[in-house]
Design a protein around this motif. Sequence first.
Motif, short mmCIF file in Angstrom:
data_model
loop_
_atom_site.label_atom_id
_atom_site.label_comp_id
_atom_site.label_asym_id
_atom_site.label_seq_id
_atom_site.Cartn_x
_atom_site.Cartn_y
_atom_site.Cartn_z
N ASN A 22 72.68 118.83 78.37
CA ASN A 22 71.66 117.80 78.23
C ASN A 22 70.98 117.87 76.86
N TYR A 23 70.74 119.09 76.41
CA TYR A 23 70.13 119.30 75.09
C TYR A 23 71.02 118.74 73.99
N LYS A 26 70.93 114.97 73.89
CA LYS A 26 69.69 114.48 73.30
C LYS A 26 69.71 114.60 71.79
N ILE A 29 72.05 112.00 70.22
CA ILE A 29 71.43 110.68 70.22
C ILE A 29 70.40 110.57 69.10
N TRP A 30 69.59 111.63 68.94
CA TRP A 30 68.57 111.61 67.89
C TRP A 30 69.21 111.57 66.50
N THR A 201 65.01 116.10 80.14
CA THR A 201 65.56 116.15 78.79
C THR A 201 64.57 115.72 77.72
N HIS A 202 63.52 114.97 78.12
CA HIS A 202 62.57 114.51 77.09
C HIS A 202 61.76 115.67 76.51
N ALA A 205 63.21 116.48 73.19
CA ALA A 205 62.93 115.52 72.13
C ALA A 205 61.45 115.33 71.86
N THR A 209 59.67 113.20 68.89
CA THR A 209 58.94 111.99 69.24
C THR A 209 57.53 112.02 68.68
#
Length: 227
Positions: A22-23, A26, A29-30, A201-202, A205, A209
């Motif tokens: 999951n990390y 993320k 995607i970033w 998962t947020h 990030a 963010t």
Amino acid sequence: MRILGIVLTLGFYLSMLVFLGNYAVKVLIWLKDAPSHMERSGRISPRTFLMAVCDILFFRRLLGANDLLWIGEWIFHASFVLVMLRHLRYFLNPVPRWVWSVQTPGIIAGYILPVAMVYILAVKSLAEKKYVSSYNFLLLILILVIGATGLLMKTVSHPDIVSVKTFTMGIVTFGFAAAPGSALFVVHFVLVLALIVNLPTHIVAAPLTLLGARQREENLKRVIHEE
């Protein structure tokens, strides 16, 4: 206990694989969106970076939204970090001096953490705006029970520390050691694995963010000032 040790060890590897997967998603995607974000926001100044770090460490945005919740959240996160640092002694050999130095603060934090969780649950449940989704509630309860079982092992039902150390070092060295002969430890360990798998998962990030939000605020102030 040997078979149980193998099952728990494999469970640890699987949960970490899920978390790291999951990390990685993320981060990818970033990284994919980073160039467009940088073009819109411009270069990050040292001041903006420093202010974003303060936002992350002191939960400034939460303080502005709900100061009662902020108290509990900050105490919880500080306690959680200290508890995690204390647990490093089970996974390192030899144990660094700085890890030994946080044992007492980590023990104190272990008592504070469940209290902070009860406080957070109370504030979120009684607030006019409902801050707790069913998923968020599950995580809070999970962390609360993990903290409670940890305290029980510290104060009531003490597992054999040598067996715990042997088991955890077996995880680190892929040795598949026998599980400690403590049902409470097994419950505590399984709950930790469940927490690892269910970590949102947020969280990964969140620093990025907050950095982007702080940069947009600084850019908006600059535009207003220039006008």
